[in-house]
Design a protein around this motif. Structure first.
Motif, PDB file in Angstrom:
ATOM      1  N   PHE A  60     -34.876 -35.298 -19.329  1.00 32.10           N
ATOM      2  CA  PHE A  60     -33.628 -36.835 -19.137  1.00 32.10           C
ATOM      3  C   PHE A  60     -33.385 -36.525 -19.878  1.00 32.10           C
ATOM      4  O   PHE A  60     -31.990 -37.069 -19.499  1.00 32.10           O
ATOM      5  CB  PHE A  60     -34.268 -37.690 -18.224  1.00 32.10           C
ATOM      6  CG  PHE A  60     -33.615 -38.775 -17.892  1.00 32.10           C
ATOM      7  CD1 PHE A  60     -33.056 -38.357 -16.378  1.00 32.10           C
ATOM      8  CD2 PHE A  60     -33.522 -39.397 -18.016  1.00 32.10           C
ATOM      9  CE1 PHE A  60     -32.109 -39.606 -16.539  1.00 32.10           C
ATOM     10  CE2 PHE A  60     -32.896 -40.364 -17.907  1.00 32.10           C
ATOM     11  CZ  PHE A  60     -32.374 -40.342 -17.124  1.00 32.10           C
ATOM     12  N   MET A  61     -33.764 -37.209 -21.236  1.00 29.30           N
ATOM     13  CA  MET A  61     -33.355 -38.060 -22.219  1.00 29.30           C
ATOM     14  C   MET A  61     -32.408 -36.811 -23.471  1.00 29.30           C
ATOM     15  O   MET A  61     -31.083 -37.248 -23.354  1.00 29.30           O
ATOM     16  CB  MET A  61     -34.302 -37.940 -22.937  1.00 29.30           C
ATOM     17  CG  MET A  61     -35.202 -38.859 -23.084  1.00 29.30           C
ATOM     18  SD  MET A  61     -33.733 -40.916 -22.660  1.00 29.30           S
ATOM     19  CE  MET A  61     -33.097 -41.005 -24.225  1.00 29.30           C
ATOM     20  N   ALA A  62     -33.055 -35.626 -22.800  1.00 28.56           N
ATOM     21  CA  ALA A  62     -31.937 -34.588 -23.222  1.00 28.56           C
ATOM     22  C   ALA A  62     -30.000 -34.483 -22.214  1.00 28.56           C
ATOM     23  O   ALA A  62     -29.615 -34.094 -23.050  1.00 28.56           O
ATOM     24  CB  ALA A  62     -32.509 -32.949 -23.400  1.00 28.56           C
ATOM     25  N   PHE A  63     -30.627 -34.574 -21.412  1.00 27.59           N
ATOM     26  CA  PHE A  63     -29.183 -34.885 -20.431  1.00 27.59           C
ATOM     27  C   PHE A  63     -28.753 -36.208 -20.997  1.00 27.59           C
ATOM     28  O   PHE A  63     -27.444 -35.993 -20.763  1.00 27.59           O
ATOM     29  CB  PHE A  63     -29.767 -34.769 -18.907  1.00 27.59           C
ATOM     30  CG  PHE A  63     -28.509 -35.437 -18.006  1.00 27.59           C
ATOM     31  CD1 PHE A  63     -27.285 -34.623 -17.691  1.00 27.59           C
ATOM     32  CD2 PHE A  63     -28.889 -36.864 -17.740  1.00 27.59           C
ATOM     33  CE1 PHE A  63     -26.561 -35.111 -16.760  1.00 27.59           C
ATOM     34  CE2 PHE A  63     -27.906 -37.565 -16.792  1.00 27.59           C
ATOM     35  CZ  PHE A  63     -26.589 -36.719 -16.199  1.00 27.59           C
ATOM     36  N   ILE A  64     -29.183 -37.232 -20.974  1.00 28.68           N
ATOM     37  CA  ILE A  64     -28.493 -38.691 -21.290  1.00 28.68           C
ATOM     38  C   ILE A  64     -27.776 -38.562 -23.050  1.00 28.68           C
ATOM     39  O   ILE A  64     -26.511 -38.817 -23.023  1.00 28.68           O
ATOM     40  CB  ILE A  64     -29.105 -39.672 -21.225  1.00 28.68           C
ATOM     41  CG1 ILE A  64     -30.293 -40.072 -19.923  1.00 28.68           C
ATOM     42  CG2 ILE A  64     -29.212 -40.500 -21.652  1.00 28.68           C
ATOM     43  CD1 ILE A  64     -28.591 -40.256 -18.844  1.00 28.68           C
ATOM     44  N   SER A  71     -26.871 -35.535 -30.694  1.00 29.72           N
ATOM     45  CA  SER A  71     -28.210 -34.530 -30.440  1.00 29.72           C
ATOM     46  C   SER A  71     -29.800 -36.211 -30.207  1.00 29.72           C
ATOM     47  O   SER A  71     -29.271 -36.613 -30.556  1.00 29.72           O
ATOM     48  CB  SER A  71     -28.383 -33.919 -31.905  1.00 29.72           C
ATOM     49  OG  SER A  71     -28.557 -35.041 -32.769  1.00 29.72           O
ATOM     50  N   ALA A  72     -30.775 -34.929 -29.431  1.00 26.18           N
ATOM     51  CA  ALA A  72     -32.008 -35.705 -29.602  1.00 26.18           C
ATOM     52  C   ALA A  72     -32.157 -36.404 -30.569  1.00 26.18           C
ATOM     53  O   ALA A  72     -33.083 -37.733 -30.660  1.00 26.18           O
ATOM     54  CB  ALA A  72     -33.107 -35.275 -29.879  1.00 26.18           C
ATOM     55  N   ASP A  73     -31.444 -36.684 -31.853  1.00 30.01           N
ATOM     56  CA  ASP A  73     -32.038 -37.066 -33.158  1.00 30.01           C
ATOM     57  C   ASP A  73     -30.854 -38.232 -33.285  1.00 30.01           C
ATOM     58  O   ASP A  73     -31.103 -38.965 -34.627  1.00 30.01           O
ATOM     59  CB  ASP A  73     -32.809 -36.607 -34.557  1.00 30.01           C
ATOM     60  CG  ASP A  73     -31.286 -35.435 -34.812  1.00 30.01           C
ATOM     61  OD1 ASP A  73     -30.200 -36.002 -34.434  1.00 30.01           O
ATOM     62  OD2 ASP A  73     -31.398 -34.954 -35.222  1.00 30.01           O
ATOM     63  N   GLY A  74     -29.900 -38.281 -32.416  1.00 37.85           N
ATOM     64  CA  GLY A  74     -29.158 -40.092 -32.845  1.00 37.85           C
ATOM     65  C   GLY A  74     -27.668 -39.091 -33.646  1.00 37.85           C
ATOM     66  O   GLY A  74     -27.075 -39.869 -33.553  1.00 37.85           O
ATOM     67  N   ASP A  75     -27.637 -37.903 -33.862  1.00 38.32           N
ATOM     68  CA  ASP A  75     -26.523 -37.338 -34.281  1.00 38.32           C
ATOM     69  C   ASP A  75     -25.300 -37.245 -33.216  1.00 38.32           C
ATOM     70  O   ASP A  75     -25.589 -35.997 -32.218  1.00 38.32           O
ATOM     71  CB  ASP A  75     -26.857 -36.467 -35.413  1.00 38.32           C
ATOM     72  CG  ASP A  75     -27.559 -36.282 -36.395  1.00 38.32           C
ATOM     73  OD1 ASP A  75     -27.332 -37.601 -37.024  1.00 38.32           O
ATOM     74  OD2 ASP A  75     -28.394 -35.227 -37.035  1.00 38.32           O
ATOM     75  N   VAL A  76     -24.417 -37.551 -34.062  1.00 40.36           N
ATOM     76  CA  VAL A  76     -22.971 -37.008 -33.032  1.00 40.36           C
ATOM     77  C   VAL A  76     -22.555 -36.205 -33.014  1.00 40.36           C
ATOM     78  O   VAL A  76     -22.064 -35.621 -33.913  1.00 40.36           O
ATOM     79  CB  VAL A  76     -21.977 -38.031 -33.322  1.00 40.36           C
ATOM     80  CG1 VAL A  76     -21.047 -38.032 -33.401  1.00 40.36           C
ATOM     81  CG2 VAL A  76     -22.319 -39.584 -32.866  1.00 40.36           C
TER      82      VAL A  76
END
Length: 77
Positions: A60-64, A71-76
């Protein structure tokens, strides 16, 4: 053959559903989200009695992140 959609089995009426603050004033064109034990459940706000999908939190977080463009680490991206 296993189902390709992770449908949430049973009644979802006991879950605490919420909408995004970005859903707008009418709130009739969005998804609702609920914590469902070890899953994150989503459903169509226009059909609260209809089926719900349930995903592992990481999926779900990957979808968000994808929707937000990060990305998962917050990089745009």
């Amino acid at each position: 053959m296993p189902s390709l959609l992770p449908l949430l089995a049973g009644c979802t009426c006991g879950l605490c559903w919420f909408k995004s603050s970005y859903s707008g004033g009418e709130g009739n064109a969005c998804l609702e989200v609920a914590h469902a034990g070890t899953r994150v459940a989503i459903r169509d706000s226009k059909a609260p009695g209809g089926p719900a999908l349930a995903f592992p939190p990481a999926a779900f977080m990957a979808f968000i992140d994808s929707v937000r463009g990060t990305s998962a680490d917050g990089d745009v991206r």
